[in-house]
Scaffold this active site. Structure first.
Site, mmCIF file in Angstrom:
data_model
loop_
_atom_site.group_PDB
_atom_site.id
_atom_site.type_symbol
_atom_site.label_atom_id
_atom_site.label_comp_id
_atom_site.label_asym_id
_atom_site.label_seq_id
_atom_site.Cartn_x
_atom_site.Cartn_y
_atom_site.Cartn_z
ATOM 1 N N ASP A 184 -14.160 -10.174 11.022
ATOM 2 C CA ASP A 184 -12.700 -10.134 10.876
ATOM 3 C C ASP A 184 -12.015 -9.619 12.146
ATOM 4 O OD1 ASP A 184 -12.553 -11.276 8.421
ATOM 5 O OD2 ASP A 184 -12.180 -9.430 7.295
ATOM 6 N N GLU B 37 0.803 -1.232 0.000
ATOM 7 C CA GLU B 37 0.000 0.000 0.000
ATOM 8 C C GLU B 37 0.829 1.270 0.000
ATOM 9 O OE1 GLU B 37 -0.381 -2.485 2.184
ATOM 10 O OE2 GLU B 37 -2.257 -3.409 1.558
#
Lengths: 289, 321
Positions: free
Chosen positions: B122, B64
């Site tokens: 998650d 990223e």
């Protein structure tokens, strides 16, 4: 070795020293080590002039090791991209020549740098974007050796090779030193050429102070059809100033005292009667850019 | 007492899917727009764009930092890059967004899915609670958090029309419709979704629907709550905040984000500059954990009941003067 490049590199060094002296702080070691590479880029390779600097098809140069900007500002000034007298306004309030390049103030710096690793990624974005738009322009990025310790550099290296960015050329100013000490002591980089090759790059190692070698390396990079190229330029930190050469303490940020500055300018061949003019940012007055 | 709650339907599309479709549908109109992905296109919704415009879709792998800074470079050569990822991973590249996008004034759009406890199972590591505060603190950065699929589509167009860096939150879970067909999205302009005179609930993102549900509960208790959808966190609609403070005398903010520096912080900053009044904040005070989004909202007090409790508190404070 072409005389004009030798002169240009010498002037870059003189201007950078004068600018750092005037600023009261800055990074001389890595500016001096990169001066010959910058002279070749701005004197030959990039083909940038005040007339074409806003052309969307121009070649781009990104100083990813942004702390070496006194040398970049000098090179740009010597090409007529900015008045040379401004170089002694380095790091001053309101100056377009900040302590690290800022593209909003100085569009010819192409992007803002100063956080290591980012300029390289920005250059990759430029190369990818130019190719996407079918532009023939090339993109160059100069990285420091300590900069290669940033993880982002290797994300970027992987990306450029994945996309086969043959329009991209990275140069590593491999002076073997960083802020605190030797690369090898802080976080070793070797085998550096093998690392780049393993990441899919065309690698060439040269003496970064030899213009003939620099010229050949850039020519070979231009001829590479499928891969990005990296030129690992072995350089001497503080090159040209006797007391700075290979001394990590001159990485910076440091203040240059008057006597240190005078010695540096003398080492760089400035005659005694021209010292005042160089310190005032007028050392090249009367000479054509 | 005013109108019925404005909840339009219950089940819904997710904000991320709505974003991905909007981006695909706007591809022809914005022909310099390109989309950047870090191996998460199936999650962020941009798989729709990839399928339609493969040549304009750039895969950066799970990297990223490089993606974010490279977007600055792509913008520098005239493209409009849309950087996409999960909110936590955009946060990972915050410094690249700061230097190579905002400081360099690049026309880059950063669109983050999976913000807040809305991420659900998650768990805490993936539930980004700091993005609005972090991106809001960066000069030049516009920050959006639209509330429903329709508004996401409108905001996607607005951000592409806007010249400058934008951070926009979408969302993972199906989201009920809250804005009408006639809704217009203007960056920097909040809108009143439900009128009311006793208190104003200012919400963003998935909390807007919960705020409307809270207002409905409160109506049964004789509390007339106004609901404002604050889809632009920066620049914040200070005029709307001051007007609501003057007209209702009490404010509650609700966001799926940390209590520090997000919507609550932004509204408080505006209030102290304009028309200070009693205020309560509904937001996260700790990291999240695994669970279904609605369970988590209840657990952490971000559900309609939690908002209603905050309204009762603030109305009591208002009455105390």
């Amino acid at each position: 070795m072409p005389d004009d490049l030798t002169t240009m590199a010498r002037d870059i060094r003189r201007l950078a020293i004068a600018a750092i002296h005037a600023a009261g702080s800055g990074h001389p070691g890595g500016a001096l080590s990169a001066a010959d590479i910058l002279a070749f880029l701005y004197g030959r390779e990039l083909g940038l002039t005040a007339q074409n600097i806003a052309d969307s098809r121009r070649n781009r140069f990104v100083l990813s090791k942004g702390h070496a900007c006194p040398a970049l500002y000098a090179a740009a000034g010597l090409c007529g991209l900015v008045p040379l007298a401004q170089t002694v306004r380095l790091r001053k309030l309101g100056s377009i020549m900040q302590g690290h390049p800022h593209v909003v103030d100085a569009p010819w710096t192409e992007t803002s740098t100063g956080s290591l690793g980012q300029g390289f990624s920005v250059a990759i974005g430029m190369a990818l974007g130019l190719r996407h738009q079918q532009a023939q322009a090339r993109v160059y990025a100069l990285l420091g050796d300590g900069e290669l310790q940033e993880g982002e550099v290797w994300e970027a290296a992987m990306c450029a090779a994945h996309y086969g960015l043959s329009n991209l050329c990275a140069i590593v100013d491999y002076n073997k030193m960083q802020s605190d000490y030797l690369n090898a002591n802080i976080m070793g980089l070797e085998p550096l050429g093998d690392k780049w090759a393993a990441f899919g790059w065309r690698v060439e190692e040269i003496d970064g102070h030899d213009f003939a070698a620099i010229a050949d390396a850039f020519a070979a990079a231009r001829g590479e059809p499928a891969r990005p190229s990296v030129i690992i330029a072995h350089t001497i930190k503080g090159k040209g100033v006797s007391y700075m050469e290979n001394v990590p303490a001159w990485h910076g940020s440091v203040a240059l005292r008057d006597e240190e500055t005078q010695q540096a300018l003398a080492d760089l061949g400035v005659p005694a009667d021209e010292v005042a003019a160089w310190l005032a940012g007028e050392g090249t007055a009367g000479r054509a850019a | 007492m005013n109108a019925a709650p404005q909840l339009i339907g219950s089940a819904g599309d997710s904000l991320r899917e709505a974003f991905g479709r909007a981006l695909r549908d706007l591809a022809g109109e914005f022909d310099t727009m390109v989309v950047l992905d870090a191996d998460i296109a199936g999650g962020t919704g941009v798989h729709h764009f990839r399928a339609a415009e493969p040549e304009r879709f750039f895969q950066f792998g799970i990297a990223e930092q490089n993606m974010m800074a490279a977007a600055g470079g792509m913008a520098a050569v005239g493209l409009i890059p849309v950087v996409t990822g999960f909110a936590v991973f955009c946060l990972r590249a915050l410094e690249q967004a700061r230097l190579s996008i905002a400081y360099a004034r690049r026309n880059v759009k950063i669109v983050a899915s999976h913000p807040g406890i809305d991420v659900g199972p998650d768990g805490g590591s993936a539930q980004c609670l700091e993005d609005l505060a972090a991106f809001r603190a960066i000069p030049n950065m516009t920050v959006l958090s639209p509330a429903d699929p329709r508004e996401v589509a409108l905001a996607t167009r607005a951000m592409l029309e806007f010249d400058g860096p934008v951070y926009m939150r979408t969302g993972r879970s199906p989201a009920p419709r809250v804005v009408s067909e006639a809704h217009e999205f203007i960056i920097g302009k909040a809108c009143v979704l439900r009128p009311g005179g006793d208190v104003t609930i200012i919400a963003c993102g998935v909390e807007v629907a919960r705020a409307l549900a809270a207002a409905e509960q409160l109506a049964g208790e004789g509390v007339d709550a106004r609901v404002v959808n604050m889809a632009t966190l920066k620049p914040i609609d200070e005029e709307m905040i001051a007007a609501c403070a003057r007209q209702t005398g009490a404010i509650v903010t609700a966001e799926d984000h940390s209590i520090h520096g997000g919507l609550g912080g932004a509204v408080a900053e505006a209030l102290v500059r304009t028309a200070p009044c009693p205020m309560e904040m509904i937001a996260m005070c700790d990291f999240g954990q695994s669970g279904e989004p609605d369970e988590l909202a209840q657990h952490f007090g971000l559900d309609a009941a939690g908002i209603a409790r905050a309204v009762r508190r603030v109305v009591a404070r208002k009455k105390q003067g």
